[in-house]
Design an enzyme around this catalytic site. Sequence first.
Site, PDB file in Angstrom:
ATOM      1  N   ASN A 199       0.827  -1.210   0.000  1.00 56.67           N
ATOM      2  CA  ASN A 199       0.000   0.000   0.000  1.00 56.67           C
ATOM      3  C   ASN A 199       0.862   1.261   0.000  1.00 56.67           C
ATOM      4  OD1 ASN A 199      -2.402  -1.419   0.043  1.00 56.67           O
ATOM      5  ND2 ASN A 199      -2.747  -1.149   2.235  1.00 56.67           N
ATOM      6  N   MET A 242       1.306   5.478  10.627  1.00 56.18           N
ATOM      7  CA  MET A 242       0.358   4.437  10.982  1.00 56.18           C
ATOM      8  C   MET A 242       0.126   3.524   9.775  1.00 56.18           C
ATOM      9  SD  MET A 242      -3.492   4.668  12.524  1.00 56.18           S
ATOM     10  CE  MET A 242      -4.214   4.999  10.927  1.00 56.18           C
ATOM     11  N   PRO A 243       1.074   2.607   9.532  1.00 53.93           N
ATOM     12  CA  PRO A 243       0.870   1.669   8.430  1.00 53.93           C
ATOM     13  C   PRO A 243      -0.289   0.721   8.728  1.00 53.93           C
ATOM     14  CG  PRO A 243       2.858   1.118   9.666  1.00 53.93           C
ATOM     15  CD  PRO A 243       2.329   2.387  10.241  1.00 53.93           C
ATOM     16  N   HIS A 244      -0.982   0.330   7.671  1.00 53.65           N
ATOM     17  CA  HIS A 244      -2.116  -0.568   7.815  1.00 53.65           C
ATOM     18  C   HIS A 244      -2.470  -1.146   6.448  1.00 53.65           C
ATOM     19  CE1 HIS A 244      -3.594   3.434   6.876  1.00 53.65           C
ATOM     20  NE2 HIS A 244      -4.566   2.839   6.211  1.00 53.65           N
ATOM     21  N   ALA A 245      -3.354  -2.105   6.469  1.00 52.54           N
ATOM     22  CA  ALA A 245      -3.874  -2.710   5.237  1.00 52.54           C
ATOM     23  C   ALA A 245      -5.362  -2.984   5.468  1.00 52.54           C
ATOM     24  CB  ALA A 245      -3.098  -3.981   4.890  1.00 52.54           C
TER      25      ALA A 245
END
Length: 139
Positions: free
Chosen positions: A46, A62-65
């Site tokens: 991402n 704030m990494p996320h998927a």
Amino acid sequence: MKNILKDNIHVLEKVDDWRDAVRKSGEILLENGDIEERYIEAAIKNIEKLGSYVVITDNVAMPHARPEDGVNKTAMSLLLVKEGLDFLGERVHLVFMLASKDNSSHIEVIRKLSKLIDDEELVEKMSLAKDKEEILKYL
């Protein structure tokens, strides 16, 4: 916030790069069974595709998927990188990995995180913390 992060905080002197920071913050959740390995890789993909959108304020990423990318339980981790890191042109010390099991269960966690990072002085103190115990004190 303290209850959410209590067992999910790691402090490191440095990391190799932003990908390493994302992996290390994800490994905290992986160890607890909150996510699957593929979630970490999806978060990295991402960022590669969309850029530094995960840097949500000075010093904080704030990494996320997506939930379908391997989330078993809504959870959050915090990785403090004492030396800081270049996150695609942005300076970051605090990396909060967010994992949400659906499209709504993370809203309360985001609300609490937003309140926390709105306090620039608190973010600065957390960025300079020596260890996990000091971070917990600030929470």
